[in-house]
Design an enzyme around this catalytic site. Sequence first.
Site, PDB file in Angstrom:
ATOM      1  CB  SER B 175       2.544  13.930  -2.542  1.00 49.92           C
ATOM      2  OG  SER B 175       1.716  14.816  -2.255  1.00 49.92           O
ATOM      3  CG  ASP B 341      -1.088  13.484  -9.461  1.00 50.82           C
ATOM      4  OD1 ASP B 341      -2.097  13.285  -9.244  1.00 50.82           O
ATOM      5  OD2 ASP B 341      -0.323  12.435  -8.823  1.00 50.82           O
ATOM      6  CG  HIS B 374      -1.830  12.676  -5.421  1.00 51.28           C
ATOM      7  ND1 HIS B 374      -0.929  13.165  -6.154  1.00 51.28           N
ATOM      8  CD2 HIS B 374      -1.532  13.523  -3.950  1.00 51.28           C
ATOM      9  CE1 HIS B 374       0.409  13.540  -5.740  1.00 51.28           C
ATOM     10  NE2 HIS B 374      -0.980  14.041  -4.528  1.00 51.28           N
TER      11      HIS B 374
END
Lengths: 401, 401
Positions: B175, B341, B374
């Site tokens: 991320s 995601d 995610h």
Amino acid sequence: MDTQPETALRPDPIDEAAGRLSEPSQALDPKSLVMRFGADAPLRTDAGVELAPFQIAYQTAGTLNAAGTNAVLICHALTGDQYFAHTHPLTGKPGWWETLVGPGKPVDTDRYFVVCSNVIGSCMGSTGPASIDPATGRPYGLNFPLVTIRDMVRAQAMLLERLGVRDLFLCIGGSMGGMQVLQWAALYPGRVFAAMPIATGPRHSAQNIAFHEVGRQAIMADPAWADGRYLEEGTRPSKGLGVARMGAHITYLSEPALHRKFGRRFQGGSAPTFSFNADFQIESYLRHQGLSFVERFDANAYLYLTRAMDYFDLAEDHDGVLAKAFQGIKTRFCVISFTSDWLFPTSESRVIVHALNAAAAPVAFVEVETDKGHDAFLLDEPAMFSAARGFIDAAARARGL
Amino acid sequence: MDTQPETALRPDPIDEAAGRLSEPSQALDPKSLVMRFGADAPLRTDAGVELAPFQIAYQTAGTLNAAGTNAVLICHALTGDQYFAHTHPLTGKPGWWETLVGPGKPVDTDRYFVVCSNVIGSCMGSTGPASIDPATGRPYGLNFPLVTIRDMVRAQAMLLERLGVRDLFLCIGGSMGGMQVLQWAALYPGRVFAAMPIATGPRHSAQNIAFHEVGRQAIMADPAWADGRYLEEGTRPSKGLGVARMGAHITYLSEPALHRKFGRRFQGGSAPTFSFNADFQIESYLRHQGLSFVERFDANAYLYLTRAMDYFDLAEDHDGVLAKAFQGIKTRFCVISFTSDWLFPTSESRVIVHALNAAAAPVAFVEVETDKGHDAFLLDEPAMFSAARGFIDAAARARGL
């Protein structure tokens, strides 16, 4: 969903120094036709309350024929209202479904008697949490009973009866409006000739409940909400409601549409300001969505209507079997979904179609290819218009109209 | 993203009568290794500020070899910290990446010297908006300069230099951590032997900026935020920060995972309460996520770090051509994405891979099939572990480790 989706990207009206939503004015003063129901005609709600007196605000277009066979009920979405083909009294904007409804349009007001009422629990003239509780002389606030999609439909049926309409030629609506269409067909199976649920589902998903809950918490976190008593306190939870709207608005669009419309473009320049200003056009757009919404909508009504959607689960009302909701039904259906709608994806519409198939109901299914997301049902979508025109014209012929 | 994703579904700690987030206690008192940089060693930021003095809090595991060739930098995500393999001082929970990092794990602390530092602008010991501004003796608040992903990387490089590490064997993160990995490779091309960006993208999308903006507006709408001066005022914008976290948390999961974990199940019963209580389990879960987050995170730091992610656009820094960011690079890459995601979908990883291909950089690409969304990079994902192990072991052999 958004009834004013084509808002131009206006200059950012935000206090740039603080980067916060400024306090807007509020003036909910709808002009509308209104039907009043007295103590002798209570609305018996799913929560076990007999709501009386209450009123339903509505608008109509066209004329009911002598046989009473050409009535169309339009069901509006979460933040929609009865001004489907009429200038909105607060925003001055055209009716929210003039793309689809009007003389010569797929829902032809030259041929049909079209009715749309503000749902019970909302804030555009129908009784809701901002209304005065006759028992106390003060606004209901959180003392207003929770209402469900079925309660909305029951109130619509009571209104239509007063208008001399028993049977509907067509029941049509998108999103929360589509939930009402499904509920109409299930609750009054003999009274709906044709039904057109658009961009909707037979229940609210966990993710959708989650998004609604965040919006409610944003409102309730605003001290101006005052435990729902803000009308008495003379405050307005505009910041909380604005945040709720901003978050919800993202879910009405699609990533491709956001990328196409805004991308990473900067507002008024090509470089970041290294601040919390609305640097990006998408930020300015969202802030504007928040600001304009709080000028036309009541925060408690938003709580109540999101809750009604969360509770909606048509299968649950029928032993967990959705097909049972449509058992023996004669209504002909046209189910419409949009490829880029991730709030009510096509898979939700397919569940509806499969249940209708299992119930041997006549059903057409159209998945419209578009990048406009959930709000596509309010926009210029020729494929939706032609599907609607074909379905409605064929239904009219079958109905002898 | 969530560094504590496996939180059990606890009983709802919310004030049920009001249905609002209650005021939590806050006690940010991290215990960590800290490196201090004085007036002679300012951080020169992209915003044009020379930040000095400042400090970077960090943790390490393993030992640097004599040749200095076995250093691994772990880059943490938005709400992460340096406690990758150490009990968190505030929550008491295990390190957030103990699944991947430790003795015998893919990132083997028996073989590598592993460093993870709290990013500049955060709140777990590194200088950020909650730190004291030496010029005024008061917390910086919004007087703290905006920092970028590149500024985070610059500060990490300064820390590593002090630790005697010039070159990285491996730079890895998910991320926002993945953004730092890409930035490391682009900014210091000769100093990263292997890079593993996970669940990330080369820029923040319009939709992701939009979600961040809603979170920021939720914080700024909280009167307790006090224009960012809440530490001086003795208040905490816990409600606003809680709402921001709830909204963000939805984006870290996936619709299928939410459906599997929560569905439409009611909390403690099978019927709706017809109220604004947390009827649904998903509501209770989200409220808990909001509450536990505000106990460990600073609201202004959340503003700053979300802004840093929004500004990230690696191509923009290179004439709009992402491949130019990696021109002539020798770093070997392993790019990982997750099928469910939707915050950083596989398409974003593909853009990275295509740019690396265009720059003739060695790159492996693994799309892991999972419904966990995610946050999968923080969870038990065997396919990710085996991809990481294979890539890192091969890189170690190539490095002669």
